[in-house]
Design an enzyme around this catalytic site. Structure first.
Site, PDB file in Angstrom:
ATOM      1  N   PRO A 157       0.774  -1.249   0.000  1.00  0.00           N
ATOM      2  CA  PRO A 157       0.000   0.000   0.000  1.00  0.00           C
ATOM      3  C   PRO A 157       0.803   1.295   0.000  1.00  0.00           C
ATOM      4  O   PRO A 157       0.355   2.290  -0.556  1.00  0.00           O
ATOM      5  CB  PRO A 157      -0.825  -0.101   1.299  1.00  0.00           C
ATOM      6  CG  PRO A 157      -0.816  -1.543   1.673  1.00  0.00           C
ATOM      7  CD  PRO A 157       0.492  -2.069   1.198  1.00  0.00           C
ATOM      8  N   LYS A 210      -3.348   9.205  -1.225  1.00  0.00           N
ATOM      9  CA  LYS A 210      -1.929   8.908  -0.991  1.00  0.00           C
ATOM     10  C   LYS A 210      -1.097   9.227  -2.224  1.00  0.00           C
ATOM     11  O   LYS A 210      -0.034   9.856  -2.136  1.00  0.00           O
ATOM     12  CB  LYS A 210      -1.772   7.433  -0.628  1.00  0.00           C
ATOM     13  CG  LYS A 210      -0.321   7.010  -0.367  1.00  0.00           C
ATOM     14  CD  LYS A 210      -0.078   5.556  -0.717  1.00  0.00           C
ATOM     15  CE  LYS A 210       0.002   5.366  -2.212  1.00  0.00           C
ATOM     16  NZ  LYS A 210       0.409   4.011  -2.630  1.00  0.00           N
ATOM     17  N   LYS A 214       4.016   6.684 -12.917  1.00  0.00           N
ATOM     18  CA  LYS A 214       2.756   6.326 -12.259  1.00  0.00           C
ATOM     19  C   LYS A 214       2.164   7.517 -11.513  1.00  0.00           C
ATOM     20  O   LYS A 214       0.958   7.777 -11.574  1.00  0.00           O
ATOM     21  CB  LYS A 214       3.001   5.167 -11.291  1.00  0.00           C
ATOM     22  CG  LYS A 214       1.802   4.801 -10.404  1.00  0.00           C
ATOM     23  CD  LYS A 214       0.590   4.359 -11.212  1.00  0.00           C
ATOM     24  CE  LYS A 214      -0.633   4.126 -10.333  1.00  0.00           C
ATOM     25  NZ  LYS A 214      -0.485   2.987  -9.415  1.00  0.00           N
ATOM     26  N   ASN A 259       5.326   0.520   4.155  1.00  0.00           N
ATOM     27  CA  ASN A 259       5.140  -0.920   3.997  1.00  0.00           C
ATOM     28  C   ASN A 259       6.265  -1.532   3.171  1.00  0.00           C
ATOM     29  O   ASN A 259       6.770  -2.614   3.487  1.00  0.00           O
ATOM     30  CB  ASN A 259       3.799  -1.224   3.324  1.00  0.00           C
ATOM     31  CG  ASN A 259       2.607  -0.748   4.123  1.00  0.00           C
ATOM     32  OD1 ASN A 259       1.829   0.081   3.678  1.00  0.00           O
ATOM     33  ND2 ASN A 259       2.446  -1.273   5.321  1.00  0.00           N
TER      34      ASN A 259
END
Length: 329
Positions: free
Chosen positions: A97, A277, A202, A101
């Site tokens: 995520p 995010k 991205k 992480n």
């Protein structure tokens, strides 16, 4: 086991110390040997399933054991930690995520780099800060492994159908080996450049996606308020210059399209919290590069507001519903 690599690697545009790998090139267009997979959430689960469908034995783990059940039933071997995965394979894909992480899965006490084999290929498909990708690549290199960032576009639907787009950053000489695995899960695998450039691509894509979804939602809402049938308006938009992915493939208005989250109370798909995010990552990189992104900043504020108003776990197209509620309808 790595493809033969000689010479200097470049991380973040800086030449790192000379590395001379000379391993047997069994990974290059390898036979169907086991592949590790860490992170079996909404995206990782169907991605791992597609590896299994293509005949690759999968050794997987997830912090939530219940997430492993489906792939285990399809034949995947489940272990307890990322380190155990690394101990058993020399090719690993991670789908996680957030940056913290990823850092924990790679460098934590039970992380991949605790047991990684020399020459292993580590592919991270999470969407994280490009700087973190570069840090992980440097840490992997110290262990004799190769790290590549390969975030995806397409959402859960494309993950399930094996039609994701992968944006890959890393050593160009390793791209063919990475592509062998990624084509099992995606329709497009694009080499972007050095480590971190996949993440950069991205982040840019998702900033545009958020802006486009908000614009589509505002437009559809205005049309409805002006008395237009939403299906008719969508049809007109999609044959006109306003056409975009959010209008013709992922329309945010309930009842306009089938098979999209707006037709299922905005369940599934790409969560609002994740979009917030990603927009935060875009803001950080924009600040660091002194790049003006006024619409990206507004989109970030809107999605953060949505998270605070109970939309965090709904698909990001629920911005249409959010706008309707904001006007008291």
């Amino acid at each position: 086991m790595a493809a033969v690599l000689r010479g200097s690697r470049y991380l973040g545009g800086k030449c790192c110390k000379h590395v001379d790998f000379a391993f047997v090139s069994t990974r290059y267009m390898a036979s169907k040997t086991s592949v590790g997979f860490v992170g079996l959430g909404n995206m990782g689960n169907p991605m791992a399933k597609n590896l299994l469908k293509h005949g690759y034995p999968v050794i997987a783990t997830d912090v939530f054991p219940e997430s492993c059940k489906e792939v285990q039933e399809l034949g995947a071997q489940i272990v307890d930690t990322p380190a155990e995965v690394a101990d058993k394979v020399d090719r690993i894909i991670t789908m996680l995520p957030s940056s913290p992480n990823v850092i924990d899965v790679y460098t934590g006490p039970n992380g991949i780099l605790k047991k990684v084999k020399k020459g292993s290929l580590l592919i991270d498909s999470s969407t994280i800060d490009p700087a973190v990708s570069k840090e992980m690549a440097a840490a992997a290199e110290k262990m004799g492994a190769v790290f590549m960032d390969a975030p995806v576009s397409g959402g859960v639907g494309a993950a399930s159908s094996g039609k994701l787009t992968f944006m890959v950053g890393g050593a160009e000489e390793e791209f063919t080996a990475a592509k062998e695995l990624l084509t099992c899960m995606g329709a497009n695998v694009v080499y972007c450049g050095q480590v971190g450039t996949g993440q950069a691509a991205k982040i840019c894509n998702n900033m545009l996606l958020a802006i486009g979804m908000i614009g589509t939602s505002e437009t559809m809402n205005l049309g409805v308020r002006l008395g237009l049938d939403p299906k008719l308006l969508a049809k007109i938009l999609n044959m006109s210059s306003g056409r975009c992915w959010s209008s013709d493939t992922y329309n945010p208005v309930p009842g306009v399209m089938e098979g999209v989250p707006s037709g299922n109370n905005y369940q599934g798909g790409f969560g609002t919290q994740l979009m917030a995010k990603d927009l935060g990552l875009a803001q950080n990189t924009a600040t660091n590069t002194k790049t003006p992104v006024p619409l990206g900043s507004l989109a970030h504020q809107i999605y953060r507001m949505m998270c605070a108003r109970g939309y965090a776990n709904k698909d990001f197209s629920s911005v249409f519903q959010f706008l309707r509620e904001e006007e008291g309808q």
